[in-house]
Design an enzyme around this catalytic site. Structure first.
Site, mmCIF file in Angstrom:
data_model
loop_
_atom_site.group_PDB
_atom_site.id
_atom_site.type_symbol
_atom_site.label_atom_id
_atom_site.label_comp_id
_atom_site.label_asym_id
_atom_site.label_seq_id
_atom_site.Cartn_x
_atom_site.Cartn_y
_atom_site.Cartn_z
ATOM 1 N N ASP A 141 1.017 -0.950 0.142
ATOM 2 C CA ASP A 141 0.052 -0.251 0.293
ATOM 3 C C ASP A 141 0.778 1.574 -0.326
ATOM 4 O O ASP A 141 1.537 1.643 0.501
ATOM 5 C CB ASP A 141 -0.855 -0.226 1.202
ATOM 6 C CG ASP A 141 -2.459 0.696 1.051
ATOM 7 O OD1 ASP A 141 -1.641 2.133 0.463
ATOM 8 O OD2 ASP A 141 -2.925 1.506 1.843
ATOM 9 N N VAL A 142 0.971 2.464 -0.766
ATOM 10 C CA VAL A 142 1.883 2.841 -1.314
ATOM 11 C C VAL A 142 1.800 4.083 -0.474
ATOM 12 O O VAL A 142 2.776 4.489 -0.204
ATOM 13 C CB VAL A 142 1.693 3.608 -2.367
ATOM 14 C CG1 VAL A 142 1.995 2.714 -3.588
ATOM 15 C CG2 VAL A 142 0.587 4.621 -2.395
ATOM 16 N N ASN A 151 2.798 6.275 -10.245
ATOM 17 C CA ASN A 151 1.606 6.489 -10.711
ATOM 18 C C ASN A 151 0.527 6.059 -10.066
ATOM 19 O O ASN A 151 -0.846 6.499 -10.319
ATOM 20 C CB ASN A 151 1.337 5.400 -11.687
ATOM 21 C CG ASN A 151 0.340 5.163 -12.891
ATOM 22 O OD1 ASN A 151 -0.193 5.973 -13.046
ATOM 23 N ND2 ASN A 151 -0.518 4.068 -12.412
ATOM 24 N N TYR A 201 -7.751 16.496 -3.970
ATOM 25 C CA TYR A 201 -6.737 16.005 -4.806
ATOM 26 C C TYR A 201 -6.133 17.535 -5.802
ATOM 27 O O TYR A 201 -5.628 16.948 -6.235
ATOM 28 C CB TYR A 201 -8.207 15.319 -5.711
ATOM 29 C CG TYR A 201 -7.287 15.414 -7.269
ATOM 30 C CD1 TYR A 201 -6.954 14.050 -6.760
ATOM 31 C CD2 TYR A 201 -7.763 15.077 -8.342
ATOM 32 C CE1 TYR A 201 -6.301 13.207 -8.086
ATOM 33 C CE2 TYR A 201 -7.437 14.686 -9.702
ATOM 34 C CZ TYR A 201 -6.322 13.329 -8.917
ATOM 35 O OH TYR A 201 -6.261 12.824 -10.439
ATOM 36 N N LYS A 210 -2.219 17.696 -6.133
ATOM 37 C CA LYS A 210 -2.092 17.077 -7.510
ATOM 38 C C LYS A 210 -0.430 18.528 -7.289
ATOM 39 O O LYS A 210 -0.094 18.320 -8.089
ATOM 40 C CB LYS A 210 -2.622 17.058 -8.407
ATOM 41 C CG LYS A 210 -3.258 15.824 -9.046
ATOM 42 C CD LYS A 210 -2.541 14.550 -8.821
ATOM 43 C CE LYS A 210 -2.538 13.528 -8.530
ATOM 44 N NZ LYS A 210 -1.664 12.157 -8.402
#
Length: 256
Positions: free
Chosen positions: A61-62, A88, A153, A157
């Protein structure tokens, strides 16, 4: 017979078992890289790895820093140091800003930003020691402009784009490039599932929902994952050695 462009380079793709990640991993295999895919579902990782001809897979799990570092170390033990890292893995959740709880922001920062930091810090010392490396962060057009109802989000980003620029400056003389790719809405299984949910909830036609998604894209179409993979392959190659600190929009001419 000439070697393929990325022959001899170990590439690791996070979120490599579905959607854009699969297309990227498949393209890097085709370019001759030794490819490891990383994801959470071991069964799916094994299946995808076999289908695309990847050279291995690791599970983590990143958002779990220790697990992510351990998985990268496992991959390097088998195939050598990571020369091409494609960050990614990511996720998006929506909510009006005034209804967005603190844990929503923390989740978006954890999966979209902190995972990039953890993975990059794990592989960068080896890249610097070798005098060669490529770090490619899959960001979003949400890293270049604002969108309604996805403030967490968008914030995450934007942070990835800023991180990319700062890392590029610190590594510019070390043989390492760091770039971000910023796709618009891409035609993946996750997007199609999202469209289905909207159709079920609103009764609108699928074409109408997609048309709304791409309204800011002058080409009026979803981005194909292969287009993103093509850009990754270019950035990973020798021809892009002077390209660093860039945020490349793949969005049909959408104004940022």
């Amino acid at each position: 017979m000439a070697a393929l462009p990325l022959h001899g380079h170990h590439a690791l793709v996070t979120g490599g078992s579905r959607g854009i990640g699969v297309s990227i991993a498949k393209r890097l295999v085709g370019e001759g890289a030794t490819v490891t895919i990383l994801g959470r579902n071991q069964t799916r990782l094994e299946q995808v790895s076999h289908e695309i001809g990847a050279h291995g897979f690791v599970s983590a799990d990143v958002t779990d820093r220790d697990a992510l570092r351990a998985a990268i170390s496992e991959a390097e033990d088998v195939h050598g140091g990571v020369a091409i890292l494609v960050n990614n893995a990511g996720a998006a959740e929506s909510a009006p800003f005034l209804k967005a709880p603190p844990d929503l922001f923390q989740r978006m920062l954890s999966v979209n930003l902190e995972s990039v930091v953890t993975a990059s810090q794990a592989v960068l010392p080896g890249m610097i020691a070798e005098g060669y490396g490529r770090i490619i962060n899959i960001a979003s057009t949400a890293g270049l402009k604002g969108y309604r109802y996805v403030s967490a989000y968008v914030a995450a980003k934007h942070a990835v784009v800023g991180l990319t620029r700062a890392m590029a400056l610190e590594t510019a003389e070390k043989g390492v490039t760091v770039n971000a790719i910023c796709p618009g809405f891409a035609d993946t299984d996750l997007l199609r599932a999202s469209v289905e949910r909207i159709v079920e909830k609103t009764g609108r036609a699928e074409a109408e929902v997609i048309s709304e998604m791409v309204r800011d894209n002058p080409q009026k179409r979803l981005i194909e994952p292969e287009e993103i993979a093509d850009t990754v392959a270019w950035l990973a190659g020798e021809g892009a050695r002077s390209v660093t600190g860039q945020s490349i929009a793949i969005a049909g001419g959408e104004v940022m």
